[in-house]
Design a protein around this motif. Structure first.
Motif, PDB file in Angstrom:
ATOM      1  N   LEU A 504       0.827  -1.211   0.000  1.00  0.00           N
ATOM      2  CA  LEU A 504       0.000   0.000   0.000  1.00  0.00           C
ATOM      3  C   LEU A 504       0.860   1.259   0.000  1.00  0.00           C
ATOM      4  O   LEU A 504       0.513   2.265  -0.656  1.00  0.00           O
ATOM      5  N   ALA A 505       1.969   1.220   0.754  1.00  0.00           N
ATOM      6  CA  ALA A 505       2.862   2.381   0.766  1.00  0.00           C
ATOM      7  C   ALA A 505       3.481   2.605  -0.612  1.00  0.00           C
ATOM      8  O   ALA A 505       3.604   3.755  -1.082  1.00  0.00           O
ATOM      9  N   THR A 506       3.860   1.531  -1.282  1.00  0.00           N
ATOM     10  CA  THR A 506       4.433   1.643  -2.632  1.00  0.00           C
ATOM     11  C   THR A 506       3.417   2.225  -3.611  1.00  0.00           C
ATOM     12  O   THR A 506       3.732   3.124  -4.422  1.00  0.00           O
ATOM     13  N   ILE A 507       2.190   1.705  -3.521  1.00  0.00           N
ATOM     14  CA  ILE A 507       1.131   2.223  -4.402  1.00  0.00           C
ATOM     15  C   ILE A 507       0.875   3.695  -4.125  1.00  0.00           C
ATOM     16  O   ILE A 507       0.635   4.502  -5.047  1.00  0.00           O
ATOM     17  N   SER A 508       0.937   4.069  -2.843  1.00  0.00           N
ATOM     18  CA  SER A 508       0.703   5.472  -2.474  1.00  0.00           C
ATOM     19  C   SER A 508       1.773   6.380  -3.072  1.00  0.00           C
ATOM     20  O   SER A 508       1.469   7.459  -3.622  1.00  0.00           O
ATOM     21  N   VAL A 509       3.031   5.934  -2.982  1.00  0.00           N
ATOM     22  CA  VAL A 509       4.123   6.754  -3.530  1.00  0.00           C
ATOM     23  C   VAL A 509       4.022   6.828  -5.048  1.00  0.00           C
ATOM     24  O   VAL A 509       4.174   7.910  -5.660  1.00  0.00           O
ATOM     25  N   TYR A 550      -3.046  11.027  -2.466  1.00  0.00           N
ATOM     26  CA  TYR A 550      -2.196   9.836  -2.471  1.00  0.00           C
ATOM     27  C   TYR A 550      -1.263   9.807  -1.258  1.00  0.00           C
ATOM     28  O   TYR A 550      -1.067   8.762  -0.624  1.00  0.00           O
ATOM     29  N   LEU A 551      -0.689  10.928  -0.935  1.00  0.00           N
ATOM     30  CA  LEU A 551       0.276  10.971   0.161  1.00  0.00           C
ATOM     31  C   LEU A 551      -0.371  10.745   1.535  1.00  0.00           C
ATOM     32  O   LEU A 551       0.255  10.185   2.438  1.00  0.00           O
ATOM     33  N   CYS A 552      -1.615  11.208   1.696  1.00  0.00           N
ATOM     34  CA  CYS A 552      -2.245  11.072   3.024  1.00  0.00           C
ATOM     35  C   CYS A 552      -2.450   9.613   3.400  1.00  0.00           C
ATOM     36  O   CYS A 552      -2.612   9.275   4.575  1.00  0.00           O
ATOM     37  N   ALA A 553      -2.418   8.703   2.383  1.00  0.00           N
ATOM     38  CA  ALA A 553      -2.537   7.274   2.696  1.00  0.00           C
ATOM     39  C   ALA A 553      -1.360   6.799   3.532  1.00  0.00           C
ATOM     40  O   ALA A 553      -1.480   5.859   4.332  1.00  0.00           O
ATOM     41  N   LEU A 554      -0.184   7.461   3.346  1.00  0.00           N
ATOM     42  CA  LEU A 554       0.989   7.077   4.134  1.00  0.00           C
ATOM     43  C   LEU A 554       0.800   7.369   5.616  1.00  0.00           C
ATOM     44  O   LEU A 554       1.441   6.739   6.474  1.00  0.00           O
ATOM     45  N   ILE A 566      -4.703  12.519  14.591  1.00  0.00           N
ATOM     46  CA  ILE A 566      -5.365  13.792  14.272  1.00  0.00           C
ATOM     47  C   ILE A 566      -5.066  14.209  12.836  1.00  0.00           C
ATOM     48  O   ILE A 566      -5.965  14.563  12.066  1.00  0.00           O
ATOM     49  N   LEU A 567      -3.796  14.128  12.456  1.00  0.00           N
ATOM     50  CA  LEU A 567      -3.388  14.603  11.132  1.00  0.00           C
ATOM     51  C   LEU A 567      -3.977  13.761  10.015  1.00  0.00           C
ATOM     52  O   LEU A 567      -4.377  14.300   8.973  1.00  0.00           O
ATOM     53  N   ARG A 568      -4.008  12.420  10.216  1.00  0.00           N
ATOM     54  CA  ARG A 568      -4.478  11.576   9.120  1.00  0.00           C
ATOM     55  C   ARG A 568      -5.928  11.870   8.756  1.00  0.00           C
ATOM     56  O   ARG A 568      -6.294  11.896   7.580  1.00  0.00           O
ATOM     57  N   GLN A 569      -6.775  12.119   9.756  1.00  0.00           N
ATOM     58  CA  GLN A 569      -8.183  12.376   9.468  1.00  0.00           C
ATOM     59  C   GLN A 569      -8.393  13.760   8.866  1.00  0.00           C
ATOM     60  O   GLN A 569      -9.192  13.943   7.942  1.00  0.00           O
TER      61      GLN A 569
END
Length: 764
Positions: A504-509, A550-554, A566-569
């Motif tokens: 998932l991290a690879t796909i996000s990047v 895309y980046l917020c998935a990380l 807090i930041l992710r949401q």
């Protein structure tokens, strides 16, 4: 008693110039006969007249007896009126220690109030927690047996049955009692009664061939003559019980073997004893069935192995001590060995003798210290004995355990013969012990010793046998499979190191690089009609917001902490709303542009790029306000869930306020729905670069992804729930990029001939 009196009379230092005599009365285990004998002693002749002394020279100084407690109580109530010293050698009833009711009663036997302690020690040692009790059904044993029952239950031992037996019971009644005993799972049965009740009961038990029960007897039973009944030997062989330690009286054995009928011509029992012991008849009787005549030359020492010896009866030393304490009391009174004034032997008042007897403190010829406590009980301790009937017809008491001051017993090396047909110590429990990992659950309507073993619950353990409750593991631990200990829980969260998190991290990047690359292509080809169509700046902003999506998935991968929760949401909510706002702006521009056909219409002011920028800013600002309220009221925080999964602590983010989270997602869904509806209305508008169809399809994918996300999200836990959310983000972002921008990239790179002015509709 005769031996003790003769010994005292031959001792010049004890009661000098005084000769002791005796009168013997047989109470025959009957209260009325015991009272009659006591009144005859008080009256002085064979006619018992209450409150009268018919023999003026009567020199009675005390009474030794009785054996049975009920007889002693009846006699003690009369003798206590006159403070007449009475010393019993066998009455163990605890009630007799009450000096208010029985002021002149003393005893050399051990009180029944001490015996429960010895019973409890023995039962605890062998783990006998489920026993039956047979008690005598009379007024006196009723009192003591109830005290015994309370003491035993207080020690944690349960009573399976408590049955009273009586001399008046019929055979049918005895059979019903035996049936209860046989059906009971209690192996150990305590005999707390006297010989008159026990003999008729044992007769029926012998006839019915009762087996499988181990007998424990009280001190009065273990030393009683019931063991001389050979018909009971099969059942009673191996009986255990507490008794006074065997004490051999010096010279008593020789005295026993020197007895002869010629020395006691007036003894009504002597000739009968001789006939029964040697199987002969005296000459004045007619022989029957070949019976021989007694010659008088028979030797009593031939009966030594048949039970006629100095160790045969535990009562011997008790009678001996009773005679000696009475004699020493009289001696102290007339020889001024006390704080009281000297008294003449001619003034042997009974009440005065009693005071001296109570204070006796001497040592007998057997080395025992004789002293009464404040209750008139001789201070002594008991030992545990095992009564054994040997195949050769001999019987013996074997000491197998002693009790130490530290309140525990120690078994000796002697072999115990177990009654009931057992070859080793029997088991007498109601329920098997609960192993570690289980707890005891009492059975309804049953004593505490009867229980079921219940496995400890998921997060509880017990590390002891027969635990009454389970203990909870600490939050970072969980109970193992056997629930007898706790293991450290494994932490579960979506990590970068595991395969799912890494993918998932690879796909996000890679997903971040895709809109970034498209942005670079658009900037490079910014003068071309495809890029300039449908608001160029809005396309740039949309691509930037997609990069953030895309980046917020990380932010969702890795161990959550409060700040990342807090930041992710907030980044997720604002990024996606900004993205949808840009799509909404582009959609509205397309629809408005193709619906304004008049060149100089006042409504063409809505085609200005500042309007769409304002729309994006306002829509995004609303989401920012919702997130700010969420943060102020109940922000997300790091949370550990140790209940959803056994053996695992799920480290996750708690949403804080479900309402605020719902508002964030609901607002995003509202904008997506509005965008889809507007794009759907303008899907058939003409134009070379009309994006309405592409936006419609992209919003359709976007909505399908997030609608399917809801049930998938709610049906999973832990890291998979986070993975579902990340997948929804990446899928919806990829749908927007694919549907809106890839067709334009295709034209710019592969079909440049289509990127001409005559094919564009420019919107400024």
């Amino acid at each position: 008693m005769v031996f003790a009196i003769n010994e005292i009379n031959e001792n010049p230092e004890l009661l000098p110039n005084i000769t002791l005599g005796f009168r013997i009365y047989d109470s025959c285990f009957n209260e009325m006969q015991a009272v009659d004998g006591a009144l005859q002693l008080l009256t002085g002749n064979e006619m018992a007249i209450p409150n009268y002394i018919c023999e003026k020279k009567l020199k009675m100084v005390g009474l030794i007896g009785d054996l049975q407690s009920s007889n002693s109580v009846a006699v003690a109530r009369i003798l206590g009126l006159y403070r007449y010293p009475q010393i019993s050698y066998g009455s163990a009833l605890a009630y007799l220690s009450d000096k208010t009711s029985f002021p002149s009663f003393l005893r050399t036997a051990v009180s029944d109030k001490i015996q429960p302690y010895y019973f409890n020690m023995l039962m605890i040692y062998f783990n006998w927690t489920w026993i039956g009790i047979l008690a005598a059904d009379n007024d006196f044993d009723l009192y003591d047996s109830e005290l015994l029952r309370k003491d035993i239950e207080a020690a944690g031992i349960c009573v399976a049955f408590f049955i009273r037996i009586s001399t008046q019971h019929t055979r049918d009644r005895t059979l019903s009692i035996l049936q209860v005993i046989q059906k009971s799972t209690a192996t150990v049965v305590l005999l707390y009664c006297s010989m008159p009740e026990l003999i008729p009961f044992m007769k029926v038990a012998t006839e019915e061939n009762i087996t499988g029960k181990f007998w424990i007897s009280s001190g009065s039973v273990i030393t009683s003559p019931i063991f001389s009944y050979k018909e009971f030997w099969r059942i009673l062989n191996g009986t255990v019980g507490p008794k006074l330690p065997l004490t051999i009286i010096p010279g008593f054995g020789e005295f026993l073997y020197s007895i002869h009928p010629s020395l006691y011509p007036n003894d009504i029992f002597m000739k009968s004893f001789w006939e029964a012991s040697f199987g002969c008849l005296w000459h004045n009787e007619t022989p029957v069935n070949g019976t021989i005549y007694c010659t008088g030359q028979e030797k009593l020492n031939a009966l030594e192995h048949q039970g006629y010896n100095e160790a045969a009866s535990g009562y011997s030393i008790l009678v001996y001590n009773a005679v000696y304490t009475l004699a020493h009391g009289i001696h102290n009174m007339i020889s001024c060995r006390s704080e009281h004034p000297c008294l003449s032997r001619n003034t042997l008042d009974l009440w005065k003798i009693l005071q001296y007897v109570k204070r006796v403190g001497v040592r007998n010829t057997a080395g025992q210290d004789l002293a009464f406590d404040e209750n008139g009980d001789l201070i002594s301790s008991l030992e545990y004995v095992n009564w054994q009937a040997l195949p050769n017809g001999e019987t013996q008491y074997v000491n197998f355990a002693t009790e130490f001051p530290e309140s525990h017993i120690v078994l000796s090396t002697n072999t115990i013969f177990w009654s009931g047909g057992y070859t080793e110590a029997p088991e007498s429990i109601c329920s098997e012990s609960c192993p570690p990992g289980y707890r005891k659950a009492p059975q309804k309507g049953q004593p505490a010793c009867c229980f079921d073993c219940i496995l400890c619950s998921e997060d509880e353990f017990s590390n002891e046998t027969d635990s009454t409750s389970c203990m909870k593991c600490t939050e970072d631990m969980w109970a193992n499979d056997k629930h007898n200990g706790c293991w450290i829980r494994t932490l579960e969260f979506l990590s970068f190191k595991e395969l799912l998190g890494g993918i998932l991290a690879t796909i996000s990047v890679l997903g971040f690089l895709l809109p970034l690359s498209i942005l670079a292509i658009f900037v490079k080809n910014s003068k071309t009609p495809v890029v300039k169509a449908n608001n160029q700046n809005l396309s740039y902003l949309l691509l930037l917001s997609l990069c953030f999506c895309y980046l917020c998935a990380l932010m969702f991968i890795g161990r959550p902490i409060t700040i990342t929760c807090i930041l992710r949401q907030f980044i997720f909510g604002i990024s996606f709303v900004m993205c949808i706002s840009c799509v909404l702006g582009k959609t509205m521009m397309v629809v408005i542009a193709f619906n304004l056909t008049q060149p100089r219409s006042s409504r063409r002011m809505w085609l200005n790029s500042r309007v769409t920028n304002t729309l994006v800013l306002v829509c995004t600002a609303i989401q920012v306000i919702i997130c700010a309220g969420w943060l102020a009221h109940s922000p997300p925080f790091q949370y550990t869930d140790n209940k959803s999964k056994a053996g695992t602590i799920i480290v996750e983010c708690n949403k804080g306020s479900p309402v605020a989270y719902s508002c964030t997602m609901g607002y995003m869904g509202f904008l997506a729905t509005l965008c889809f509806a507007i794009a759907y209305l303008g899907r058939k508008l003409p134009g070379s670069f009309n994006e309405a169809k592409l936006i419609t399809f992209s919003m359709l994918i976007f909505g399908a992804v997030w609608i399917s996300f809801i049930p998938a999200y709610l049906s999973t836990t832990g890291k998979y729930m986070v993975a579902v959310e990340i997948f929804a983000m990446l899928s919806s972002s990829s749908g927007l990029v694919t549907c809106i921008f890839l067709p334009k990239v295709y034209i710019i790179i592969l079909r440049p001939e289509m990127n001409t002015k005559d094919r564009k509709i420019c919107i400024k």
